[in-house]
Scaffold this active site. Structure first.
Site, PDB file in Angstrom:
ATOM      1  N   CYS A 107      57.825  49.370  12.384  1.00 28.92           N
ATOM      2  CA  CYS A 107      59.221  49.463  11.940  1.00 28.92           C
ATOM      3  C   CYS A 107      60.150  49.851  13.093  1.00 28.92           C
ATOM      4  O   CYS A 107      60.407  49.041  13.967  1.00 28.92           O
ATOM      5  CB  CYS A 107      59.367  50.408  10.751  1.00 28.92           C
ATOM      6  SG  CYS A 107      60.986  50.236   9.940  1.00 28.92           S
ATOM      7  N   HIS A 210      55.244  47.873   7.077  1.00 28.98           N
ATOM      8  CA  HIS A 210      54.750  49.247   7.009  1.00 28.98           C
ATOM      9  C   HIS A 210      53.284  49.339   6.581  1.00 28.98           C
ATOM     10  O   HIS A 210      52.985  49.709   5.435  1.00 28.98           O
ATOM     11  CB  HIS A 210      55.616  50.055   6.035  1.00 28.98           C
ATOM     12  CG  HIS A 210      56.981  50.349   6.540  1.00 28.98           C
ATOM     13  ND1 HIS A 210      57.275  51.464   7.310  1.00 28.98           N
ATOM     14  CD2 HIS A 210      58.146  49.665   6.413  1.00 28.98           C
ATOM     15  CE1 HIS A 210      58.560  51.457   7.626  1.00 28.98           C
ATOM     16  NE2 HIS A 210      59.111  50.380   7.098  1.00 28.98           N
ATOM     17  N   GLU A 212      51.370  51.660   7.244  1.00 34.98           N
ATOM     18  CA  GLU A 212      51.076  53.056   6.905  1.00 34.98           C
ATOM     19  C   GLU A 212      51.281  53.354   5.425  1.00 34.98           C
ATOM     20  O   GLU A 212      50.726  54.314   4.884  1.00 34.98           O
ATOM     21  CB  GLU A 212      51.921  54.016   7.757  1.00 34.98           C
ATOM     22  CG  GLU A 212      53.333  54.267   7.301  1.00 34.98           C
ATOM     23  CD  GLU A 212      54.325  53.160   7.687  1.00 34.98           C
ATOM     24  OE1 GLU A 212      55.535  53.370   7.499  1.00 34.98           O
ATOM     25  OE2 GLU A 212      53.881  52.104   8.177  1.00 34.98           O
TER      26      GLU A 212
END
Length: 233
Positions: A107, A210, A212
């Site tokens: 990001c 993303h 994560e």
């Protein structure tokens, strides 16, 4: 021994404090790495020592990149920066690249890497790149928001064995012009650059989405972390 991965810290303006999303740490750990959060520092000797201990560096999400980094004035009211983070991360990125340490950007990470290497950004997508594609989805963040196309022959296409994947999305800035030395390896249906890599580095990947948030449920997200940690081993 597991490779140590240096993780760039997030910053909370209201609490004047470092913080961290567990997904960055856990995503690295499940891929076989040992994540370590860097302190905020502009001391080059201190940072050089930390970088030397790491097998790879993860550039995380967070604040907007300061437009001064790519020669523009800030769009007032639309851009929130953390200047000390930009300064520190530029030092760390330069050190990591000189040492040919594997680097992964997520990001803000892709945006910062691109800007620090001479590329430009869209400061605000709704204003500068309006689209029907959901680039800033609502909760939950671990579900897909849109597809991206992976150019044939690009590292991500080869590693994932696919020319299209579904990704989550939560950002309002994005890569506009890629820096010299960076190549595109993912594009959204509205033409927005979603991933970059550096052919001349041992390993420099950066994605706009993303992993994560989605590594627990999405195999492609896990594979991105695994590719990075493997390169750092």
């Amino acid at each position: 021994m597991k490779p140590i991965i240096g993780v760039m810290p997030l910053w909370d303006d209201e609490k004047d404090s470092i913080w961290m999303l567990p997904g960055y740490m856990d995503g690295v750990a499940q891929a076989g790495g040992t994540p370590v959060i860097f302190p905020f520092s502009e001391d080059e000797n201190e940072l050089a020592g930390l970088v030397s201990l790491c097998g790879g560096i993860l550039f995380t999400g967070g604040h907007d990149v300061d437009p001064q980094l790519y020669g523009e004035e800030k769009l007032e009211g639309l851009v929130t920066c953390c200047p000390k983070r930009d300064v520190m991360e530029k030092i760390v990125l330069e050190m990591a690249l000189r040492a040919d340490k594997p680097v992964l950007g997520i990001c803000r990470g892709i945006q910062f890497i691109n800007a620090a290497l001479g590329g430009t950004l869209y400061q605000d997508l709704p204003l500068q790149h309006p689209s029907e594609i959901r680039h800033r989805q609502q909760l939950p963040f671990d579900v897909p928001a849109h597809e991206v196309s992976l150019p044939a022959g690009s590292p991500l296409c080869k590693y994932l064995g696919a020319d299209k994947i579904s990704v989550n999305s939560y950002h309002h800035q994005a890569v506009r012009d890629p820096a010299r030395g960076l190549e595109v390896m993912a594009v959204s249906p509205d033409g927005l650059i979603e991933a970059l890599y550096a052919p001349d580095q041992k390993y420099l990947w950066a994605v706009q989405w993303h992993p994560e948030f989605s590594y627990k449920t999405d195999e492609n997200s896990r594979k991105i972390f695994q590719s990075f940690v493997s390169a750092a081993g």
